[in-house]
Design a protein around this motif. Structure first.
Motif, PDB file in Angstrom:
ATOM      1  N   UNK A 145       0.834  -1.211   0.000  1.00 23.16           N
ATOM      2  CA  UNK A 145       0.000   0.000   0.000  1.00 23.16           C
ATOM      3  C   UNK A 145       0.867   1.260   0.000  1.00 23.16           C
ATOM      4  N   UNK A 146       2.153   1.113   0.380  1.00 23.15           N
ATOM      5  CA  UNK A 146       3.096   2.231   0.314  1.00 23.15           C
ATOM      6  C   UNK A 146       3.880   2.219  -0.986  1.00 23.15           C
ATOM      7  N   UNK A 147       3.408   1.427  -1.950  1.00 21.61           N
ATOM      8  CA  UNK A 147       4.064   1.375  -3.250  1.00 21.61           C
ATOM      9  C   UNK A 147       5.466   0.797  -3.187  1.00 21.61           C
ATOM     10  N   UNK A 148       5.732  -0.045  -2.182  1.00 18.54           N
ATOM     11  CA  UNK A 148       7.056  -0.658  -2.054  1.00 18.54           C
ATOM     12  C   UNK A 148       8.090   0.248  -1.415  1.00 18.54           C
ATOM     13  N   UNK A 149       7.681   1.419  -0.962  1.00 17.82           N
ATOM     14  CA  UNK A 149       8.595   2.383  -0.348  1.00 17.82           C
ATOM     15  C   UNK A 149       8.676   2.098   1.156  1.00 17.82           C
ATOM     16  N   UNK A 150       9.796   1.540   1.611  1.00 15.81           N
ATOM     17  CA  UNK A 150       9.944   1.147   3.008  1.00 15.81           C
ATOM     18  C   UNK A 150       9.867   2.348   3.953  1.00 15.81           C
ATOM     19  N   UNK A 151      10.422   3.481   3.545  1.00 15.93           N
ATOM     20  CA  UNK A 151      10.392   4.673   4.399  1.00 15.93           C
ATOM     21  C   UNK A 151       8.960   5.179   4.559  1.00 15.93           C
ATOM     22  N   UNK A 152       8.191   5.156   3.463  1.00 16.30           N
ATOM     23  CA  UNK A 152       6.794   5.582   3.532  1.00 16.30           C
ATOM     24  C   UNK A 152       5.985   4.596   4.378  1.00 16.30           C
ATOM     25  N   UNK A 153       6.269   3.323   4.229  1.00 17.78           N
ATOM     26  CA  UNK A 153       5.600   2.306   5.034  1.00 17.78           C
ATOM     27  C   UNK A 153       5.817   2.577   6.518  1.00 17.78           C
ATOM     28  N   UNK A 154       7.049   2.935   6.893  1.00 11.75           N
ATOM     29  CA  UNK A 154       7.355   3.238   8.295  1.00 11.75           C
ATOM     30  C   UNK A 154       6.572   4.461   8.772  1.00 11.75           C
ATOM     31  N   UNK A 155       6.429   5.468   7.910  1.00 10.99           N
ATOM     32  CA  UNK A 155       5.646   6.661   8.262  1.00 10.99           C
ATOM     33  C   UNK A 155       4.185   6.288   8.522  1.00 10.99           C
ATOM     34  N   UNK A 156       3.629   5.441   7.645  1.00  7.58           N
ATOM     35  CA  UNK A 156       2.231   5.037   7.786  1.00  7.58           C
ATOM     36  C   UNK A 156       2.009   4.268   9.083  1.00  7.58           C
ATOM     37  N   UNK A 157       2.938   3.365   9.391  1.00  7.05           N
ATOM     38  CA  UNK A 157       2.796   2.568  10.610  1.00  7.05           C
ATOM     39  C   UNK A 157       2.893   3.441  11.860  1.00  7.05           C
ATOM     40  N   UNK A 158       3.793   4.400  11.835  1.00  7.35           N
ATOM     41  CA  UNK A 158       3.935   5.310  12.982  1.00  7.35           C
ATOM     42  C   UNK A 158       2.681   6.155  13.160  1.00  7.35           C
ATOM     43  N   UNK A 159       2.149   6.663  12.050  1.00  6.80           N
ATOM     44  CA  UNK A 159       0.930   7.482  12.117  1.00  6.80           C
ATOM     45  C   UNK A 159      -0.242   6.650  12.641  1.00  6.80           C
ATOM     46  N   UNK A 160      -0.349   5.429  12.165  1.00  9.64           N
ATOM     47  CA  UNK A 160      -1.451   4.555  12.576  1.00  9.64           C
ATOM     48  C   UNK A 160      -1.382   4.274  14.078  1.00  9.64           C
ATOM     49  N   UNK A 161      -0.164   4.093  14.592  1.00  8.33           N
ATOM     50  CA  UNK A 161      -0.004   3.814  16.020  1.00  8.33           C
ATOM     51  C   UNK A 161      -0.443   4.998  16.885  1.00  8.33           C
ATOM     52  N   UNK A 162      -0.189   6.217  16.413  1.00 13.34           N
ATOM     53  CA  UNK A 162      -0.376   7.393  17.253  1.00 13.34           C
ATOM     54  C   UNK A 162      -1.668   8.162  17.007  1.00 13.34           C
ATOM     55  N   UNK A 163      -2.388   7.853  15.930  1.00 13.32           N
ATOM     56  CA  UNK A 163      -3.585   8.623  15.581  1.00 13.32           C
ATOM     57  C   UNK A 163      -4.840   7.757  15.735  1.00 13.32           C
ATOM     58  N   UNK A 164      -5.649   7.992  16.765  1.00 16.16           N
ATOM     59  CA  UNK A 164      -6.865   7.188  16.974  1.00 16.16           C
ATOM     60  C   UNK A 164      -7.837   7.250  15.798  1.00 16.16           C
ATOM     61  N   UNK A 165      -7.872   8.379  15.110  1.00 15.32           N
ATOM     62  CA  UNK A 165      -8.802   8.520  13.981  1.00 15.32           C
ATOM     63  C   UNK A 165      -8.474   7.537  12.866  1.00 15.32           C
ATOM     64  N   UNK A 166      -7.195   7.226  12.702  1.00 16.54           N
ATOM     65  CA  UNK A 166      -6.793   6.264  11.676  1.00 16.54           C
ATOM     66  C   UNK A 166      -7.186   4.835  12.055  1.00 16.54           C
ATOM     67  N   UNK A 167      -7.179   4.550  13.350  1.00 13.93           N
ATOM     68  CA  UNK A 167      -7.482   3.192  13.805  1.00 13.93           C
ATOM     69  C   UNK A 167      -8.978   2.921  13.882  1.00 13.93           C
ATOM     70  N   UNK A 168      -9.790   3.956  14.109  1.00 15.64           N
ATOM     71  CA  UNK A 168     -11.229   3.765  14.314  1.00 15.64           C
ATOM     72  C   UNK A 168     -11.879   3.074  13.110  1.00 15.64           C
ATOM     73  N   UNK A 169     -12.555   1.968  13.373  1.00 17.79           N
ATOM     74  CA  UNK A 169     -13.254   1.252  12.312  1.00 17.79           C
ATOM     75  C   UNK A 169     -12.370   0.397  11.440  1.00 17.79           C
ATOM     76  N   UNK A 170     -11.096   0.242  11.815  1.00 24.73           N
ATOM     77  CA  UNK A 170     -10.171  -0.551  10.997  1.00 24.73           C
ATOM     78  C   UNK A 170     -10.193  -2.026  11.353  1.00 24.73           C
ATOM     79  N   UNK A 171     -10.743  -2.354  12.531  1.00 25.28           N
ATOM     80  CA  UNK A 171     -10.691  -3.730  13.005  1.00 25.28           C
ATOM     81  C   UNK A 171      -9.408  -4.040  13.757  1.00 25.28           C
ATOM     82  N   UNK A 172      -8.535  -3.027  13.879  1.00 27.23           N
ATOM     83  CA  UNK A 172      -7.241  -3.218  14.534  1.00 27.23           C
ATOM     84  C   UNK A 172      -7.219  -2.381  15.811  1.00 27.23           C
TER      85      UNK A 172
END
Length: 346
Positions: free
Chosen positions: A298-325
């Protein structure tokens, strides 16, 4: 007097295979063996087999039966009490369903068409139950729906109608209308689940898998997929504060394409977690590898972008809401991935 296994099977109506299994698990071990190695059963063995078959009629597991027979203190009263309690729960459920169906029948006899939610409550009682939810989860849902279902029924009907119109018109799930609808749809479903992301995923699975629900709600798999994709576009916008313009361009190209693969993966990981499967076991390792691959894709194979997405997901409740995670699942997956990384280093 001794009986060989074939004779005992013939006279009791059991199969030789079943008797061999009883022997293998220590439930019914024959008292002797012939010179040729054949199992020989004496009177005490036959008496034990009688007790085994009598307890099987109570729908007990073989493990419970063995524990009862090998425990000198007995424990049969406790087991029977558990069976009575289970029957009481089933009677309560059947009674509640009967009461609800009588109300629906009254509407039909008065030439009134029951609402969608009236049918859904009855249908879920029949087709869902233990197929999707544990007894405790069903009680949670019933308590949560008390007073909630009727209150939101008109809004849900309106959302379903709007969804069908958008799909029929070929509207993109990226449109503002689609995203707003999807957000509200998930909000209502999450509210029904009492904010429990695990229950949310089970509700999603039930609505995805049950054709009868599709017929009643007018929302089939195509509609559910449309909601998922619209929700993915809505969530994508939430990453804007964490990403550069170039990152967002990459995400718009790849992020939503992975949407359909996530729900079954999340559901299976939740199943493994509920079963206390070890994070370094083969099944969870395979799922963790799939998780890593989807995250990177989903990050287009970009490992640095993938790390950004994972960090944002961990810290932002709005991103997690309704995700099943939720935090529990995220920790479970994190530990599984850490084990993968440790293995690859070693």
């Amino acid at each position: 007097m001794f009986l060989k296994i074939g004779e005992l099977a013939r006279r009791t109506g059991l199969t030789v295979r079943a008797l061999r299994h009883y022997d293998a698990i220590g439930l019914l071990v024959p008292s002797g063996r012939s010179m040729g190695g054949y199992r020989l059963y004496d009177r005490k063995d036959v008496a034990r087999l009688y007790r085994i078959q009598a307890l099987r009629r109570l729908d007990l597991s073989l493990a419970d039966i063995q524990d009862l027979l090998d425990n000198a203190a007995g424990g049969l009263s406790e087991v029977v009490a558990r069976q009575v309690a289970q029957l009481d729960r089933e009677i309560l459920k059947a009674s509640a369903l009967r009461t609800h169906l009588l109300a629906v029948q009254g509407q039909l006899q008065a030439n009134e068409e029951p609402g969608i939610d009236d049918w859904l409550v009855a249908l879920e009682s029949m087709v869902a139950g233990s197929k999707y939810f544990s007894d405790e989860e069903q009680r949670t849902l019933e308590a949560q729906r008390d007073g909630f279902t009727n209150a939101v029924a008109p809004e849900r009907a309106g959302l379903s109608a709007s969804l069908r119109e958008l799909v029929a018109a070929g509207a993109s799930p990226e449109s503002p209308q689609a995203q707003a609808l999807a957000r509200r749809w998930i909000e209502l479903l999450l509210e029904e689940a009492g904010g429990d992301e695990g229950l949310l995923m089970k509700l999603y699975a039930m609505h995805w898998n049950e054709p009868a629900l599709h017929a009643l709600t007018g929302v089939d798999r195509a509609g559910i997929r449309y909601i998922s994709h619209a929700m993915a576009f809505a969530r994508l916008q939430l990453y804007t504060p964490y990403c550069s313009a170039g990152d967002m361009a990459t995400l718009r190209q790849h992020y939503v394409a992975q949407t359909d693969a996530w729900p079954p993966l999340i559901a299976e990981l939740r199943r493994q977690m509920a079963a206390d499967a070890p994070v370094d076991g083969a099944a969870v390792r395979a799922l963790a590898l799939r998780w890593q691959a989807l995250s990177l894709a989903k990050a287009g194979g970009d490992a640095a972008l993938d790390a950004k997405l994972r960090a944002a997901f961990r810290h932002d409740p709005a991103l997690r809401a309704g995700s099943g995670i939720d935090a529990t699942l995220a920790d479970y997956v994190g530990r599984a991935i850490a084990r993968l990384d440790a293995t690859s280093i070693s």
